[in-house]
Design an enzyme around this catalytic site. Structure first.
Site, PDB file in Angstrom:
ATOM      1  N   LYS A  71     -68.191 -24.467 -31.724  1.00 53.87           N
ATOM      2  CA  LYS A  71     -67.994 -25.277 -32.927  1.00 53.87           C
ATOM      3  C   LYS A  71     -67.974 -26.756 -32.519  1.00 53.87           C
ATOM      4  O   LYS A  71     -67.359 -27.101 -31.494  1.00 53.87           O
ATOM      5  CB  LYS A  71     -66.666 -24.873 -33.576  1.00 53.87           C
ATOM      6  CG  LYS A  71     -66.330 -25.595 -34.863  1.00 53.87           C
ATOM      7  CD  LYS A  71     -65.005 -25.064 -35.430  1.00 53.87           C
ATOM      8  CE  LYS A  71     -64.645 -25.707 -36.750  1.00 53.87           C
ATOM      9  NZ  LYS A  71     -63.372 -25.184 -37.294  1.00 53.87           N
ATOM     10  N   SER A 100     -63.822 -23.398 -41.967  1.00 51.10           N
ATOM     11  CA  SER A 100     -64.760 -24.416 -41.543  1.00 51.10           C
ATOM     12  C   SER A 100     -65.709 -24.000 -40.411  1.00 51.10           C
ATOM     13  O   SER A 100     -66.734 -24.644 -40.214  1.00 51.10           O
ATOM     14  CB  SER A 100     -63.986 -25.668 -41.121  1.00 51.10           C
ATOM     15  OG  SER A 100     -63.120 -25.384 -40.044  1.00 51.10           O
ATOM     16  N   SER A 121     -59.989 -20.890 -40.717  1.00 46.45           N
ATOM     17  CA  SER A 121     -61.383 -21.263 -40.446  1.00 46.45           C
ATOM     18  C   SER A 121     -62.157 -20.372 -39.499  1.00 46.45           C
ATOM     19  O   SER A 121     -63.369 -20.501 -39.384  1.00 46.45           O
ATOM     20  CB  SER A 121     -61.447 -22.687 -39.918  1.00 46.45           C
ATOM     21  OG  SER A 121     -61.354 -23.556 -41.006  1.00 46.45           O
TER      22      SER A 121
HETATM   23  N1  GLN Z   1     -59.850 -24.212 -45.345  1.00 47.91           N
HETATM   24  C1  GLN Z   1     -58.684 -24.673 -44.691  1.00 47.91           C
HETATM   25  C2  GLN Z   1     -58.619 -26.177 -44.754  1.00 47.91           C
HETATM   26  O1  GLN Z   1     -59.517 -26.756 -45.225  1.00 47.91           O
HETATM   27  C3  GLN Z   1     -58.658 -24.228 -43.270  1.00 47.91           C
HETATM   28  C4  GLN Z   1     -59.544 -25.021 -42.398  1.00 47.91           C
HETATM   29  C5  GLN Z   1     -59.353 -24.723 -40.960  1.00 47.91           C
HETATM   30  O2  GLN Z   1     -58.771 -23.710 -40.595  1.00 47.91           O
HETATM   31  N2  GLN Z   1     -59.854 -25.644 -40.142  1.00 47.91           N
HETATM   32  O3  GLN Z   1     -57.694 -26.781 -44.334  1.00 47.91           O
END
Ligand code: GLN
Length: 464
Positions: free
Chosen positions: A74, A149, A173
């Site tokens: 990532k 994400s 994410s």
């Molecule tokens: N969707 C969640 C957020 O936007 C989790 C994102 C993540 O785990 N990086 O914070």
């Protein structure tokens, strides 16, 4: 699915394939970039590493299990000398000066990084649309979002562009895109894997974890990355998860009643989840309904804290030491233009929200209240895990939305995290398996019980 890592390892050792051809084949797939999963390719270094593996095999030397296995990263992890953009304009030209501990451990084991993967910018999102590299398309249905994400990482694994990928999970994410693309994704106990070199989003819940097509591959990669790191004081010493995943004394499984009774859950996901519980009961395991905090409390507590932490963590990105600087009429103006022009709308929403909840006059009422709720949530987990060994839940309340939909309604996007963020606040290990419901099942256990999570997943793989 069988372990891809073991299979490829055998093929390499038996000289059925060369590492060069394997890496070239994956690079060719990644170059097509059909699903916008790729931010940058590491072609030269990958081919050079593959050549070394082939030479070793030709010389009759032994190779390790991960040696020559291609993987993805990532684009929020430092890998020295590579573009590390967080899918943002701000860091579009930034090259990492050092390598993250978790990634270094994989390099030391001989795994070969091929690609920096598309994601929501700075981890801000649940769809992988908040990115300058184009919305990531779902591997199963390209009209739908990949989830986020870590969407690019999940899609690369699902499409066999990489054998495994390293995602990052702050509030879901890894687990949510794994569910949306029908693969495995594991968020270990907070601190099991060092966060050093992972670009900080919300430091108190950020976790490093593997995404893969089999449970065994999750286990292998998890073991390699785990361990105490003097550079991350929240990391701890852990025991490797044994290859024998035959369970263990799992006698009682709990589930959160209000997750399943919520209006937001799709009827199909609900029915499939309840049917799964029946199959578990039929194997002689007790299933217990538990009371829990409502999803909107979990989501608002999580977002209050995550926004506060990200506002603080991203304050360093002002165009002075980091970031694409845009000169203004004076220094303050320079900061302001640099950040206004180079952050996504979603990131700005979070920075503004985070600074608001931390500001004088508001912090007691909002930030400290959220901290207090977080403590109550953690205490509830501690109580619950006295009664049950595992908590099982759906990964998401609904199937993935169409590309474009979530951008119009950020609040709806935040609510799609309803089932994942609570476990992040508790620092608990949580795994998505591609079974049970159309977006998978989420298996959680008490802190540091990562092995039990994998064992229960193995059991579910046998009965579902
Ligand atoms: N969707 C969640 C957020 O936007 C989790 C994102 C993540 O785990 N990086 O914070």
């Amino acid at each position: 699915m069988e372990s891809q890592i073991h299979k490829i390892h055998q093929q390499l050792v038996n000289k059925e394939i060369s590492c060069m051809s394997l890496v070239q084949e994956k690079l060719n797939l990644l170059k097509q970039n059909t699903h916008n999963s790729v931010n940058s390719l590491l072609e030269d270094s990958a081919l050079a590493s593959a050549k070394k593996v082939d030479t070793k095999i030709e010389n009759g030397q032994e190779i390790g299990l991960l040696e020559g296995i291609p993987f993805g990263i990532k684009d929020v992890y430092m890998l020295q000398g590579t573009y590390t953009t967080a899918s943002s304009d701000l860091l579009k030209k930034y090259k990492a000066a050092y390598t993250a501990t978790a990634i270094q451990k994989l390099l030391d084991a001989g795994a070969i990084p091929l690609v920096k993967e598309n994601c929501d910018s700075f981890g801000h999102g649940s769809s992988s649309e908040n990115t300058i590299f184009g919305a990531v398309k779902n591997a199963v249905n390209p009209d739908l979002v990949a989830g986020g994400s870590s969407g690019g990482s999940a899609v690369n694994v699902a499409k066999d562009n990489t054998v495994f990928s390293i995602g990052g999970d702050t509030g879901g994410s890894i687990r949510q895109p794994a569910g949306y693309n029908k693969i495995y994704g594991f968020k270990p106990t907070y601190g099991r894997i060092s966060r050093y070199g992972l670009m900080a989003y919300a430091s108190s819940t950020d976790c490093v974890g593997p995404i893969a097509k089999s449970l065994e591959d999750v286990r292998i990669v998890l073991n390699v990355m785990s361990g105490k790191d003097p550079r991350d004081q929240t990391s701890y010493v852990s025991e490797a998860v044994s290859a024998d995943l035959k369970s263990s004394g799992i006698k009682t499984v709990g589930y959160y009643k209000n997750f399943i009774e919520s209006d937001a859950i799709s009827t199909k996901i609900k029915a499939d989840f309840l049917a799964t519980l029946e199959k578990i009961k039929a194997k002689g395991i007790a299933v217990k309904a538990l009371d829990f905090f409502d999803a909107d409390i979990l989501v608002s507590t999580y977002y209050t804290l995550a926004m506060a932490e990200t506002a603080s963590n991203l304050s360093r990105l002002d165009g002075t030491n980091y970031g694409a600087r845009i000169e203004g009429v004076n220094l303050k103006d320079t900061y302001s233009i640099t950040r206004s022009e180079n952050f996504s709308e979603e990131t700005k929403r979070r920075v503004v929200g985070g600074n608001q909840v931390l500001s004088q006059g508001f912090s007691d009422e909002i930030y400290l209240k959220a901290q207090n709720l977080r403590n109550q949530i953690s205490a509830r987990f501690t109580e619950d895990f006295k009664d049950v060994d595992i908590v099982l839940s759906p990964v998401t309340p609904a199937i993935p939305p169409k590309i474009g939909e979530s951008l119009q309604d950020p609040l709806a996007m935040y609510l799609s995290d309803a089932y994942t963020v609570g476990f992040s606040l508790g620092g608990l290990p949580a795994l998505t398996i591609p079974k049970g419901t159309s977006t998978g099942l989420q298996i959680t256990a008490d802190k540091k019980k990562d092995a039990e999570v994998l064992q229960f997943a193995n059991f579910l793989n046998e009965i579902l």
